[in-house]
Write a protein that holds these residues in place. Structure first.
Motif, PDB file in Angstrom:
ATOM      1  N   HIS A 176       9.031  -4.097  -7.900  1.00 18.14           N
ATOM      2  CA  HIS A 176       8.213  -5.192  -8.415  1.00 18.14           C
ATOM      3  C   HIS A 176       6.956  -5.203  -7.563  1.00 18.14           C
ATOM      4  CE1 HIS A 176       6.938  -9.440  -8.962  1.00 18.14           C
ATOM      5  NE2 HIS A 176       7.278  -9.145 -10.214  1.00 18.14           N
ATOM      6  N   ARG A 177       5.884  -4.606  -8.083  1.00 16.94           N
ATOM      7  CA  ARG A 177       4.664  -4.361  -7.306  1.00 16.94           C
ATOM      8  C   ARG A 177       4.031  -5.640  -6.757  1.00 16.94           C
ATOM      9  NH1 ARG A 177       2.389   0.745  -7.277  1.00 16.94           N
ATOM     10  NH2 ARG A 177       3.479   2.238  -8.602  1.00 16.94           N
ATOM     11  N   GLU A 178       4.036  -6.704  -7.514  1.00 15.79           N
ATOM     12  CA  GLU A 178       3.368  -7.924  -7.075  1.00 15.79           C
ATOM     13  C   GLU A 178       3.994  -8.505  -5.813  1.00 15.79           C
ATOM     14  OE1 GLU A 178       4.307  -7.391 -10.260  1.00 15.79           O
ATOM     15  OE2 GLU A 178       2.339  -7.092 -11.155  1.00 15.79           O
ATOM     16  N   SER A 179       5.302  -8.359  -5.646  1.00 10.38           N
ATOM     17  CA  SER A 179       5.991  -8.951  -4.493  1.00 10.38           C
ATOM     18  C   SER A 179       6.416  -7.919  -3.449  1.00 10.38           C
ATOM     19  CB  SER A 179       7.230  -9.719  -4.962  1.00 10.38           C
ATOM     20  OG  SER A 179       8.184  -8.816  -5.517  1.00 10.38           O
ATOM     21  N   GLN A 180       6.240  -6.632  -3.765  1.00 11.06           N
ATOM     22  CA  GLN A 180       6.667  -5.533  -2.881  1.00 11.06           C
ATOM     23  C   GLN A 180       8.193  -5.492  -2.721  1.00 11.06           C
ATOM     24  OE1 GLN A 180       3.252  -4.595  -3.295  1.00 11.06           O
ATOM     25  NE2 GLN A 180       4.138  -3.275  -1.790  1.00 11.06           N
ATOM     26  N   VAL A 181       8.910  -6.063  -3.663  1.00  8.60           N
ATOM     27  CA  VAL A 181      10.370  -6.082  -3.620  1.00  8.60           C
ATOM     28  C   VAL A 181      10.918  -4.892  -4.395  1.00  8.60           C
ATOM     29  CG1 VAL A 181      12.446  -7.360  -4.333  1.00  8.60           C
ATOM     30  CG2 VAL A 181      10.512  -8.581  -3.326  1.00  8.60           C
ATOM     31  N   LEU A 182      11.863  -4.209  -3.772  1.00  7.51           N
ATOM     32  CA  LEU A 182      12.591  -3.123  -4.399  1.00  7.51           C
ATOM     33  C   LEU A 182      13.960  -3.651  -4.825  1.00  7.51           C
ATOM     34  CD1 LEU A 182      11.807  -0.507  -1.655  1.00  7.51           C
ATOM     35  CD2 LEU A 182      10.982  -0.364  -4.016  1.00  7.51           C
ATOM     36  N   PHE A 183      14.365  -3.344  -6.032  1.00  6.39           N
ATOM     37  CA  PHE A 183      15.684  -3.719  -6.531  1.00  6.39           C
ATOM     38  C   PHE A 183      16.494  -2.445  -6.682  1.00  6.39           C
ATOM     39  CE2 PHE A 183      18.423  -3.916 -10.316  1.00  6.39           C
ATOM     40  CZ  PHE A 183      19.328  -4.875  -9.902  1.00  6.39           C
ATOM     41  N   ALA A 184      17.602  -2.358  -5.973  1.00  6.35           N
ATOM     42  CA  ALA A 184      18.465  -1.173  -6.028  1.00  6.35           C
ATOM     43  C   ALA A 184      19.767  -1.517  -6.740  1.00  6.35           C
ATOM     44  CB  ALA A 184      18.750  -0.665  -4.614  1.00  6.35           C
TER      45      ALA A 184
ATOM     46  N   GLY B 284       0.780  -1.218   0.000  1.00 11.96           N
ATOM     47  CA  GLY B 284       0.000   0.000   0.000  1.00 11.96           C
ATOM     48  C   GLY B 284       0.817   1.275   0.000  1.00 11.96           C
ATOM     49  N   TYR B 285       2.131   1.164   0.102  1.00 14.54           N
ATOM     50  CA  TYR B 285       2.993   2.346   0.179  1.00 14.54           C
ATOM     51  C   TYR B 285       3.827   2.566  -1.087  1.00 14.54           C
ATOM     52  CZ  TYR B 285       1.829   2.842   5.080  1.00 14.54           C
ATOM     53  OH  TYR B 285       1.151   3.035   6.258  1.00 14.54           O
TER      54      TYR B 285
ATOM     55  N   PRO C 267       8.430   3.892   8.323  1.00 17.18           N
ATOM     56  CA  PRO C 267       7.016   3.513   8.355  1.00 17.18           C
ATOM     57  C   PRO C 267       6.519   2.819   7.085  1.00 17.18           C
ATOM     58  CG  PRO C 267       7.289   5.753   9.168  1.00 17.18           C
ATOM     59  CD  PRO C 267       8.608   5.330   8.568  1.00 17.18           C
ATOM     60  N   ILE C 268       7.244   2.938   5.995  1.00 14.68           N
ATOM     61  CA  ILE C 268       6.755   2.370   4.738  1.00 14.68           C
ATOM     62  C   ILE C 268       7.613   1.223   4.202  1.00 14.68           C
ATOM     63  CG2 ILE C 268       5.624   4.549   4.143  1.00 14.68           C
ATOM     64  CD1 ILE C 268       7.793   5.044   2.067  1.00 14.68           C
ATOM     65  N   MET C 269       8.646   0.829   4.977  1.00 14.65           N
ATOM     66  CA  MET C 269       9.549  -0.237   4.541  1.00 14.65           C
ATOM     67  C   MET C 269       9.789  -1.223   5.671  1.00 14.65           C
ATOM     68  SD  MET C 269      12.556   1.850   2.557  1.00 14.65           S
ATOM     69  CE  MET C 269      13.270   0.333   1.929  1.00 14.65           C
TER      70      MET C 269
ATOM     71  N   TYR D   4       6.363   5.677  -1.498  1.00 18.49           N
ATOM     72  CA  TYR D   4       7.800   5.419  -1.655  1.00 18.49           C
ATOM     73  C   TYR D   4       8.346   6.213  -2.845  1.00 18.49           C
ATOM     74  CZ  TYR D   4      12.237   2.993  -2.020  1.00 18.49           C
ATOM     75  OH  TYR D   4      13.590   2.713  -2.077  1.00 18.49           O
ATOM     76  N   LYS D   5       7.640   6.133  -3.969  1.00 22.75           N
ATOM     77  CA  LYS D   5       8.080   6.872  -5.157  1.00 22.75           C
ATOM     78  C   LYS D   5       8.054   8.373  -4.903  1.00 22.75           C
ATOM     79  CE  LYS D   5       7.401   7.530 -10.109  1.00 22.75           C
ATOM     80  NZ  LYS D   5       8.017   8.828 -10.038  1.00 22.75           N
TER      81      LYS D   5
END
Length: 104
Positions: free
Chosen positions: A46-54, A13-14, A82-84, A18-19
């Motif tokens: 990756h929205r489906e898994s809530q994974v961020l790739f840096a 939901g965040y 609060p969002i991670m 985040y963006k």
């Protein structure tokens, strides 16, 4: 240049928040990243898994790692907590990725 890649995790939901927070990255945080050698820095979601790739490049990994000791970095971590998914010190839960292929 040393290439660094990792994954982090955003709370459901965040995604938009985040963006937005990165679209308005504090100038002091941007300067700290540059002072510690970060270049070519991108974060993907990756929205489906809530994974961020840096992904970023640094001239010296040890110099870059010192950013975690700066007041502005710790303030940013607390702002983002609060969002991670975070550790006790508010740093993001991060898993470094091993490079297994690179085409130059």
């Amino acid at each position: 240049m040393k290439r660094i890649a990792s994954i982090m995790f955003i709370k459901p939901g965040y995604e938009n928040e985040y963006k937005n927070r990165h679209d308005e990255l504090w100038p002091e945080m941007e300067e700290a990243l540059k002072q510690h050698g970060a270049t070519n820095y991108s974060i993907y979601l990756h929205r489906e898994s809530q994974v961020l790739f840096a992904y970023l490049e640094v001239a010296d990994e040890e110099t870059y790692e010192l950013i975690s000791q700066t007041a502005i970095c710790r303030k940013w971590w607390k702002y983002m907590a609060p969002i991670m998914e975070t550790n006790e010190d508010y740093s993001p839960v991060t898993h470094k990725l091993e490079e297994v292929f690179h085409l130059d």
